[in-house]
Design a protein around this motif. Sequence first.
Motif, mmCIF file in Angstrom:
data_model
loop_
_atom_site.group_PDB
_atom_site.id
_atom_site.type_symbol
_atom_site.label_atom_id
_atom_site.label_comp_id
_atom_site.label_asym_id
_atom_site.label_seq_id
_atom_site.Cartn_x
_atom_site.Cartn_y
_atom_site.Cartn_z
ATOM 1 N N ASP A 77 60.032 33.379 14.390
ATOM 2 C CA ASP A 77 58.638 32.961 14.566
ATOM 3 C C ASP A 77 57.858 34.096 15.217
ATOM 4 N N PRO A 78 56.553 34.216 14.899
ATOM 5 C CA PRO A 78 55.754 35.260 15.558
ATOM 6 C C PRO A 78 55.574 34.928 17.034
ATOM 7 N N GLU A 79 55.396 35.958 17.831
ATOM 8 C CA GLU A 79 55.195 35.746 19.261
ATOM 9 C C GLU A 79 53.864 35.032 19.512
ATOM 10 N N LEU A 80 53.793 34.318 20.633
ATOM 11 C CA LEU A 80 52.628 33.508 20.935
ATOM 12 C C LEU A 80 51.376 34.354 21.129
ATOM 13 N N LEU A 81 51.493 35.496 21.803
ATOM 14 C CA LEU A 81 50.361 36.381 22.048
ATOM 15 C C LEU A 81 50.630 37.733 21.419
ATOM 16 N N SER A 82 49.678 38.175 20.602
ATOM 17 C CA SER A 82 49.802 39.486 19.989
ATOM 18 C C SER A 82 49.489 40.573 21.025
ATOM 19 N N ASP A 83 49.726 41.810 20.655
ATOM 20 C CA ASP A 83 49.459 42.911 21.577
ATOM 21 C C ASP A 83 47.975 42.990 21.935
ATOM 22 N N SER A 84 47.124 42.763 20.941
ATOM 23 C CA SER A 84 45.682 42.816 21.214
ATOM 24 C C SER A 84 45.258 41.700 22.167
ATOM 25 N N MET A 85 45.846 40.498 21.997
ATOM 26 C CA MET A 85 45.513 39.393 22.894
ATOM 27 C C MET A 85 46.034 39.650 24.303
ATOM 28 N N LYS A 86 47.204 40.285 24.396
ATOM 29 C CA LYS A 86 47.718 40.614 25.722
ATOM 30 C C LYS A 86 46.823 41.636 26.413
ATOM 31 N N THR A 87 46.339 42.608 25.644
ATOM 32 C CA THR A 87 45.444 43.614 26.221
ATOM 33 C C THR A 87 44.145 42.979 26.691
ATOM 34 N N PHE A 88 43.615 42.073 25.881
ATOM 35 C CA PHE A 88 42.373 41.391 26.252
ATOM 36 C C PHE A 88 42.575 40.548 27.503
ATOM 37 N N ALA A 89 43.674 39.815 27.575
ATOM 38 C CA ALA A 89 43.938 38.972 28.741
ATOM 39 C C ALA A 89 44.097 39.824 30.007
ATOM 40 N N PHE A 90 44.746 40.984 29.868
ATOM 41 C CA PHE A 90 44.919 41.862 31.023
ATOM 42 C C PHE A 90 43.571 42.415 31.498
ATOM 43 N N ALA A 91 42.712 42.775 30.539
ATOM 44 C CA ALA A 91 41.386 43.281 30.909
ATOM 45 C C ALA A 91 40.556 42.200 31.600
ATOM 46 N N MET A 92 40.622 40.948 31.090
ATOM 47 C CA MET A 92 39.874 39.856 31.709
ATOM 48 C C MET A 92 40.379 39.564 33.111
ATOM 49 N N LEU A 93 41.687 39.720 33.290
ATOM 50 C CA LEU A 93 42.254 39.489 34.615
ATOM 51 C C LEU A 93 41.749 40.527 35.607
ATOM 52 N N GLN A 94 41.612 41.773 35.156
ATOM 53 C CA GLN A 94 41.089 42.800 36.040
ATOM 54 C C GLN A 94 39.615 42.576 36.375
#
Length: 427
Positions: A92-109
């Motif tokens: 199965d594909p992973e729940l969060l793609s690399d782009s979504m992980k990058t976006f989430a990290f930026a929003m957290l900052q």
Amino acid sequence: MRHTVVPYSDLVGSIREGSVINVQFVENSRVIYYNTKPSAEQDVEVPQTKLGQIALLKALEPRWKYYTRNVGDDKYQLIKMLKDQGITYGSDPELLSDSMKTFAFAMLQLAPYWFMLGVQGFQLYHQLNLGRMTKRKPSKKQSVTFDDVEGVDSAKAELLEIVLCINEDSKYMKLGAKLPRGVLLAGPPGTGKTLLAHAVAGEAGVSFFSISASELVEIFVGTGAARVRDIFREARKHSPSIIFIDEIDAVGGQRGRTLNCERDQTLNKLLTEMDGFEKDASVVVIAATNRPETLDSALMRPGRFSRKVLVGEPDEEGRRRIFSLYLRNVPMEEDKEAISHLVASRTLGLVGADLGNIAHESVLLAARRDGDFVTSDDVLQAVERATKKAYDDEDKDANDTKSPYPFGPMAQAPVEYGGGAMGFGFH
């Protein structure tokens, strides 16, 4: 239903035993899902009545029965075991793609900045919302009329003209009389200025808006002016109407004497609103104050508060009539008129509010002794308490150099105010 969590060794053992049917991996994760063959107990025939229940349970079962995590084995070795056993597997594909992980990290900052922006927006909204007054519904059914007002005959006569102009009486209309923009009720505290404003609205049968001047003054500049604009807008919608502003000296004092620019802006808005009435809008502003000498001259000029009604302390006859109103609904076996005469002769210097307090105190005294009726002794005891308090307050004010008179400068000449007071029925 949730997956059954099992150790990773159970998966390896089940694969070697050949009991695993299919396996599902998750990309970039150690999570592994799998199903096994049904046990022998599950293959036993069941009664026909339980088939429906079993079908429902199977429908509610998750797609994958078991859940585990790879603890360190090489994934390719595990896949080789699955191939050797002929077991079906997939991914199965992973729940969060690399782009979504990058976006989430930026929003957290950026979270602290978003938080500060939200706080500032809330403060701005709160400040803007302060300018909006709680929407007031006009009251058209005023239970108070001039019949409930006693001791202020001269004030009633002047305000009766306002009522006749609002109702467009032919005697005034044929001569071209215009409705006054504002009426100022001035007098010591407790003489019934607020009650008199209610009586005007009750006699005219028009919408009545009531507000305290202290509600118009806020710490944020511009909010008071916005509140003035809102209440005048509502009054025009329900024209003919009456706006009553209590203790107007809180906002109508002389401009430029204090550093409170918000109060000055609120007063400026009040002045422009009173000048800006539409010619066909029958809106009258009635204001009450204990200190008319402190009001701004622009507020007192003709065209704004052009009618000034003085309401002072009642004389003995006025006190008798007022107290008779308060005794109207008080249960008594004795002659109420005789008691009213007695109270009036012993309450020199008291106003309508004091007389109402005497009537209320006499009822409380009768209730304390479990009496069915209020007696003259109860009334006289209440009078003694009220007069003693009044004398104590007068002595205190006499020793105070900042306030030499108990009711301010106007207490020097109560005759100029019409020599009256007011009251209403005691409930």
